[in-house]
Structures are given as structure tokens and as C-alpha cells.
Design a protein around this motif. Structure first.
Motif, PDB file in Angstrom:
ATOM      1  N   THR A 200       0.834  -1.192   0.000  1.00  0.00           N
ATOM      2  CA  THR A 200       0.000   0.000   0.000  1.00  0.00           C
ATOM      3  C   THR A 200       0.869   1.244   0.000  1.00  0.00           C
ATOM      4  N   THR A 201       0.657   2.102  -0.980  1.00  0.00           N
ATOM      5  CA  THR A 201       1.384   3.357  -0.948  1.00  0.00           C
ATOM      6  C   THR A 201       0.537   4.451  -1.574  1.00  0.00           C
ATOM      7  N   TRP A 202       1.159   5.549  -1.954  1.00  0.00           N
ATOM      8  CA  TRP A 202       0.395   6.679  -2.471  1.00  0.00           C
ATOM      9  C   TRP A 202       1.272   7.512  -3.373  1.00  0.00           C
ATOM     10  N   TRP A 203       0.632   8.363  -4.151  1.00  0.00           N
ATOM     11  CA  TRP A 203       1.369   9.329  -4.968  1.00  0.00           C
ATOM     12  C   TRP A 203       0.978  10.724  -4.494  1.00  0.00           C
ATOM     13  N   HIS A 204       1.880  11.659  -4.689  1.00  0.00           N
ATOM     14  CA  HIS A 204       1.563  13.041  -4.309  1.00  0.00           C
ATOM     15  C   HIS A 204       2.515  13.996  -5.002  1.00  0.00           C
ATOM     16  N   SER A 205       2.093  15.239  -5.125  1.00  0.00           N
ATOM     17  CA  SER A 205       2.989  16.257  -5.658  1.00  0.00           C
ATOM     18  C   SER A 205       4.195  16.371  -4.741  1.00  0.00           C
TER      19      SER A 205
END
Ligand SMILES: [Cu+2]
Length: 626
Positions: A200-205
């Protein structure tokens, strides 16, 4: 958001490489139609964006843009759009494992829009009109291609948190490190594989404080062959994205935070300079409650007597997030992509940028239950008027999808129904034992926040307060490549891990946190072992070298030492920084240049658009703080 578990289509995904079975053709055609529509909008926006971005190329453009919705590039009123439930009701590992390896294409359109996640209208930066942005779901042997088009008035870059970018360090999406920012009106194609990352991870600016304004979303990497400890199968998977929420635009907050006046002014009391902006509220999957706006909740309607995997992330900027579900215990099985020995808890605090998977069993009395996001106030140094830290969502099963939990329980948490304590993250044990090799290289650093004169507070790693380069990136501009040990030109503290004479370097990082606050630090490109941590100074205390936890994001507690270890086999320039946006922007960051010779060789195959966009950014002269 009504989360029917049958609704698993993804509007954002255009799968072009894999053959489409007949049963999916109708869905695929619909998806394609939406995609073509999206491309038209995108093309229009790109045209407008070009106008916005390049109309005055020689003008020195300040980053503190006022975004009030009137300058939005969209033709639909400039409001944040409603979310498809597929953004949070995941396809899940079992379904995804049936799909062959493929290349998954996504189009991200970055825009300025007005949103009201908690009922308060605020300027936002969003992807494809949504907050949170689109969820990316891939298998670990897929290739991921994301075409990011920047229709905002400032440059940007998108970081894929926790992913290793082995062989493609220039796709790490970190402004001033791996790229110079995607100029307004321009696109950038990220194209990478997952290497050994699963979970589980995420993307972001990763451009200044932009993700505080909404540029974030979930990123799930399914392990084709994964079986969870003590959980033979799950019946569904959900994305739970927690975040603090600021009503003001982040660049305004940042300017005030870094000013000699600090976060003082009308409505504030008892503040001093250097105190971080305190949020107004929080959200679960982009929905919160504030003031008189207390009737919108994110909700899931689940099947009774079933097992669900909740993939939880803190996508916030400053506050830790406690998550719990009334009358249910939760079993932690994953942390930052590492499977852990099952750990049953009543609730868990998720630090900024950390992720956990928990198992939820829908085996209580059929009904509707509150899920709770309690915005943690430990780090708050003043009282924000109207602050609403208790945020709610709904999980229901065995009842119709309009059933709500008791309103009497809104301000009265009944607890999990057990006496289990909350998660102690230092007690997590990796499910698959692994012992790190011995270190061959050690580096030492201190973390502090200092009054640099006239009440201007900045953050320091050693004696360097990081500031982003303008129109340059350390990876692309040779920083640290000819250095031995440590260099600090242009506010870039870089530890060059030398090429080994043979074998692979194993790096120990000794960090002493001199500050009175806890800092959630994130290392790009690696997932270091946590060998030890303690109050005060390190004096040779025994380290945990037998199956220590690995995390890409971890707390450096106030007044403490921490020792990390990683095998330096991934060439590139890797950012190591506090994930609190205010702290990164005030300088709490350094970089590791790993395998400089191999990195130089790799760079020969880096796409030319990287240098082209650096050149455009130098021409624009756009200045960015943090
Ligand atoms: Cu920090």
C-alpha cells in the motif's frame, strides 16, 4: 460516496496492452469513451494552460498564486468533481492476480479548482478534477505509465511514494532533485516498473507544499502471489485515505509560517514564531465535517460475515491520524508494504505519509458503524478557531445502504468493544524474517530547527537548510558526483555513497534529532531497516539486527537518536526529508547520491524532456519556496 462492492470499474484507467475478454468489452468501451472525453478536456485544458503558462515567459512569476476558482482551466464551473466509488472500493489482489502482466496507462490532469471537502469552500489543486485523485492499482510485474499534464499556474512534479525507481531515478518526481518541475502548460511522461515494491502506498505532488492543497491519491501494488498471515482470503479491499485539512491555500500558509511574524494575527493567541500552521479539520477519503456542515460522510456498504482489507494511508501534511471503527477490532497485517505478524488493535495512529493494512471482519450485529479519524493534536502549538478534529465516516453491513449509525455516538466513541490497546508501531515484526548484512559505510547527521535571526525559523540537517534549486535538479546537474563524502553547495546537503571496490555498500545512517518535535522522515529509493532508536544520545546501545522492521517512513522522536541501514544497490539521487510539508519547505531535507558511476551511466538513457523542462523553468524564472 456510496461504495457498492459490485462497482469496480475504473474511469481513470485505460488498458491498451492487454486483450479484453468479451465480458469486459462493454465496460472497456465505456472506459474508452470516458477516456476520449477526458482527452478532449485535457487537450482544451492544455491549450488554455499553455496560454496561462507561457503568455509572459520573461516575467518573474511568484509561486504564491491566489487561486479562487475564477482562473480555473475547466469548463464546468471549476468545482472539484464527485468521486467514482472505484476510487475507494478496490479491485483487490485476487481479481488483479487473474490479469496478465501489462502496461497500465493513466492520464493525470493537474488543475486548480474550488472544493469543499468539509463544507468550507477552499482553493484546491487536484488531479482529474477529484480530491483525492485517482487510485492507481497495479500488479507488481506491471509497467506503469502516467502522462501528467500541468494545467496549473505553477510548475509541479508527481512522486510515487515508497517506489524504488530502480534504473529510472529521474522518474522519482521530486522537484529540484530528480526533475526541475513540469512547467505550466506542459506534460511529463512517467514510465516505470515496481521492482520489489509490493503493498500500500500513495502518490503526491513533490513540488513545494502542493500536496497540502489536494494533489494526492492512493497507489496499490498487488503482489500476485501474496497470502496474508492468518488471513486465508479477503472478500474485499478498501482504500482509506486520511488527511488533515487546511482552509487556506498552502502557499499563503507557508509564506506566513516562514515570515518573522509567524502564525500570529487575528483570531490567534499565544503563538510564537516558528510554530507550524494548525489545520482546520480532517478528512476520510476527501470528505470531512466542519462548522455547521456535518451531514456528509464517506461510506461503505459491505457484506456481512466477510473479511475486508482496509488499506489506510495518512496523506496529510502535519497531523498524525488515529483510525478506528466502532465496535470492531482491527488486525494490522502490513506497514509501508511490509507484511507483519498479525497485530490486533482497537485503533491505530498513522503518521504522516505512513500506510497500514488492517483486517476488518463484518461479524458484529448487522448495522451501521462510525469509522473515526481523530486528527492528532500533539504537535499543535496554538488553537485554530473552529478546529474540528473528530472526523467520521460510515461502514455498514446487513442493512440497506441508507442506514446511518446512531447520531448519539457522534461525540461518544464506544470504542472497539475490546480492551486491546492501540498499535505500538515499534512492536511490529516483519512476517518474513530477514536480517540485514553488516554495514560498510556510516554517515552521521543532526536534525534541528533554528532561529536564524530576526525570528526567522529554518530547519537544518547538519548545518544545511535545504532550499530547492531553480531550473536545476541535483540528479541532472551533477551535484555531488565528484564529491567525496559530504557536499553542501547551493543548500544541497548531499552524502555521496562511494562506489565500492567490490560488492555492495551497506550504509548506516545515524540521526540525532535535537528538536523538541517528532519528525516523520521519508527516504526515497529505499526501505531502510530500523536498527535502533532511543532518547538522548547514542552511546553504543545494542542494535536490532535480527529481523528488524523496514519502513520507508518513520518517526524521528524529539530529542532522540535513530539508526537506519540500507543496502546501497539502487543508483540515483535519493531525497531524505521530513514529510511534514512545512518542515520540508523550511529546509528539513538532505540527499544520498548512491553509486555515482552507475548513476552517470544510467543518465545517458534519461529522456531529453528532463533537460528541456529544466531549460524552460530557467526561462520562466519561476521561484519556489520549499
Ligand atoms: Cu518535521
Amino acid at each position: 460516496m456510496a461504495g457498492s462492492i459490485d462497482d469496480k470499474h475504473s474511469l481513470e484507467e485505460i488498458e491498451t496492452d492487454s486483450p479484453q475478454p468479451d465480458s469486459h468489452r462493454r465496460r472497456w468501451i465505456r472506459t474508452l469513451a470516458v477516456a476520449i472525453g477526458g482527452l478532449v478536456v485535457l487537450a482544451v485544458a492544455l491549450g488554455v494552460g499553455l496560454g496561462v503558462g507561457l503568455r509572459h515567459p520573461s516575467q518573474n512569476r511568484a509561486v504564491a498564486t491566489s487561486v479562487n476558482g475564477t482562473n480555473s482551466t475547466s469548463a464546468d464551473g471549476g468545482r472539484v468533481l464527485a468521486q467514482p466509488s472505484s476510487n475507494f472500493v478496490l479491485k483487490g489482489q485476487a481479481a488483479m492476480a487473474k490479469e496478465p502482466p501489462t502496461t497500465r496507462h493513466y492520464d493525470f490532469l493537474l488543475e486548480e479548482r474550488t472544493g469543499s471537502p468539509d463544507g468550507f469552500d477552499k482553493p484546491m489543486l487536484v488531479v482529474n478534477g477529484m480530491y483525492p485523485g485517482p487510485t492507481i492499482e497495479v500488479n507488481n510485474d506491471d509497467r506503469v505509465v502516467v502522462n501528467v499534464t500541468n494545467a496549473m499556474s505553477n510548475a509541479s512534479a508527481v512522486h510515487w511514494h515508497g517506489l524504488f525507481q530502480r534504473g529510472t531515478p529521474w522518474f522519482d518526481g521530486t522537484n529540484s532533485v530528480s526533475q526541475c518541475g513540469i512547467p505550466p502548460g506542459h506534460s511529463f511522461l512517467y514510465n516505470f516498473t515496481l521492482d520489489t515494491f509490493v503493498g500500500t502506498t500513495w502518490w503526491h505532488s513533490h513540488y513545494s507544499t502542493q500536496y497540502t492543497d489536494g494533489l494526492s491519491g492512493a497507489f496499490i501494488v498487488y503482489n500476485r502471489t501474496e497470502s496474508l498471515p492468518s488471513t486465508p482470503s479477503v472478500d474485499g479491499e478498501l482504500s482509506i485515505q486520511l488527511s488533515d485539512l487546511y482552509h487556506r491555500f498552502s502557499t499563503d500558509l507557508l509564506t506566513q509560517y516562514l515570515s518573522t511574524n509567524g502564525m500570529t494575527g487575528a483570531g490567534y493567541s499565544g503563538t510564537t514564531q516558528g510554530n507550524e500552521p494548525v489545520p482546520d479539520a480532517g478528512t476520510i477519503n476527501g470528505v470531512g465535517q466542519w462548522g455547521n456542515s456535518t451531514s456528509s460522510y464517506t461510506d461503505f456498504t459491505l457484506e456481512p460475515n466477510s473479511t475486508y482489507r482496509l488499506r489506510i494511508g495518512n496523506h496529510g501534511s502535519f497531523a498524525a491520524s488515529r483510525f478506528s471503527v466502532d465496535n470492531h477490532t482491527l488486525t494490522v497485517v502490513e506497514a509501508d508494504g511490509v507484511l507483519v505478524e498479525p497485530y490486533e488493535v482497537s485503533g491505530l495512529v498513522v503518521q504522516v505519509a505512513q500506510r497500514y493494512s488492517v483486517i476488518l471482519r463484518t461479524n458484529e450485529t448487522a448495522g451501521a458503524y462510525w469509522m473515526r479519524h481523530e486528527v492528532q493534536q500533539d504537535a499543535f502549538t496554538y488553537t485554530e478557531p473552529g478546529f474540528q478534529g473528530s472526523q467520521l465516516g460510515v461502514i455498514r453491513y446487513g442493512v440497506d445502504n441508507s442506514t446511518m449509525p446512531s447520531s448519539a455516538l457522534i461525540s461518544s466513541d464506544p470504542g472497539s468493544g475490546s480492551s486491546l490497546p492501540d498499535l505500538d508501531s515499534t512492536a511490529l515484526v516483519p512476517y518474513v524474517p530477514e536480517s540485514p548484512p553488516n554495514a560498510t559505510f556510516s554517515t552521521y547527521m543532526t536534525v534541528s530547527m533554528q532561529n536564524t535571526g530576526n525570528n526567522q525559523w529554518l530547519s537544518f540537517v547538519n548545518s544545511t537548510s535545504w532550499a530547492p534549486l531553480q531550473g536545476k535538479a541535483t540528479l541532472l546537474s551533477g551535484y555531488g558526483f565528484n564529491a567525496v563524502g559530504t557536499s553542501q553547495a547551493d543548500s544541497q546537503l548531499i552524502v555521496t555513497v562511494p562506489d565500492p571496490s567490490s560488492g555492495t555498500q551497506v550504509v548506516d545512517v545515524y540521526v540525532q534529532n535535537y528538536d523538541d518535535g517528532d519528525h516523520p522522515f521519508h527516504l526515497h529509493g529505499y526501505k531502510p531497516w530500523m536498527l535502533g532508536q532511543g532518547q538522548g544520545r547514542y552511546q553504543g546501545q545494542e542494535l536490532d539486527t535480527k529481523n528488524p522492521m523496514q519502513r520507508d517512513t518513520f518517526i524521528l522522536p524529539a530529542y532522540s537518536w535513530t539508526i537506519l541501514r540500507f543496502v546501497a544497490d539502487n543508483p540515483g539521487m535519493w531525497f531524505f526529508h521530513c514529510h511534514l510539508t512545512w518542515h520540508m519547505a523550511s529546509g528539513l531535507a538532505m540527499q544520498f547520491l548512491v553509486l555515482p558511476n552507475a548513476t552517470t551511466s544510467l543518465l545517458a538513457s534519461a529522456p531529453s524532456v528532463l533537460q528541456e523542462q529544466c531549460k524552460i523553468m530557467r526561462t520562466l524564472g519561476q521561484t519556489v519556496v520549499g
